[in-house]
Write a protein that holds these residues in place. Structure first.
Motif, PDB file in Angstrom:
ATOM      1  N   GLU A  90       0.438   4.099  -4.105  1.00 39.09           N
ATOM      2  CA  GLU A  90       0.135   4.839  -2.875  1.00 39.09           C
ATOM      3  C   GLU A  90       0.161   3.844  -1.725  1.00 39.09           C
ATOM      4  OE1 GLU A  90      -0.263   8.014  -2.387  1.00 39.09           O
ATOM      5  OE2 GLU A  90      -0.468   8.715  -4.461  1.00 39.09           O
ATOM      6  N   ASP A  92      -1.490   3.734   0.865  1.00 43.69           N
ATOM      7  CA  ASP A  92      -2.870   3.391   1.267  1.00 43.69           C
ATOM      8  C   ASP A  92      -3.435   2.228   0.460  1.00 43.69           C
ATOM      9  OD1 ASP A  92      -2.614   5.590   2.891  1.00 43.69           O
ATOM     10  OD2 ASP A  92      -4.092   6.811   1.833  1.00 43.69           O
ATOM     11  N   HIS A  93      -2.857   1.963  -0.712  1.00 43.72           N
ATOM     12  CA  HIS A  93      -3.383   0.906  -1.585  1.00 43.72           C
ATOM     13  C   HIS A  93      -2.487  -0.325  -1.622  1.00 43.72           C
ATOM     14  CE1 HIS A  93      -5.516   4.425  -3.719  1.00 43.72           C
ATOM     15  NE2 HIS A  93      -6.279   3.937  -2.766  1.00 43.72           N
TER      16      HIS A  93
END
Length: 129
Positions: A90, A92-93
């Motif tokens: 992801e 976001d990670h």
């Protein structure tokens, strides 16, 4: 395509939520083994030495000493330097994933949503070694 020895791909699909890429893997000449957890993948690695492992980076902030179960898999793969690892993650990670890419040899990382054409190119680069 030229005749070549069969190549093995281990797909570790813990969360999923993306297309089943098994037909793509097979089209590229891989024999595919799929497992639903890193724990099962670790057990399978005692029996097979895959050419490629495709796994998800599932960041788990509740782990004290590591970022995800993927870390255990990457540590085990150290014993098989010919195995290439492709990681889905992801966006976001990305920052947490950087900790792993700095510590372990990862062939490539692909952000969700996974583009099948990018995945195919990554697998072709892995096979080119």
């Amino acid at each position: 395509m030229t005749a070549m020895s069969p190549r093995t791909l281990l797909a570790v699909i813990e969360l999923g939520g993306y297309p089943n890429f098994t037909p793509l893997y097979q089209q590229l000449g891989y024999t595919v083994e799929s497992v639903a957890s890193v724990r099962k993948a670790l057990g399978l690695l005692k029996k097979i030495s895959p050419d490629v492992i495709v796994a998800e980076f599932n960041f788990q902030s509740d782990f004290r000493d590591r970022t995800s179960s993927l870390e255990s898999l990457l540590a085990a793969v150290q014993r098989s330097p010919q195995t290439k690892v492709i990681v889905f993650y992801e966006k976001d990670h990305a920052h947490q994933l950087t900790r792993l890419t700095n510590q372990y040899p990862i062939h490539e990382t692909l952000a969700f949503p996974i583009d099948p054409a990018q995945l195919e190119q990554s697998l072709q680069r892995a096979a080119a070694r």
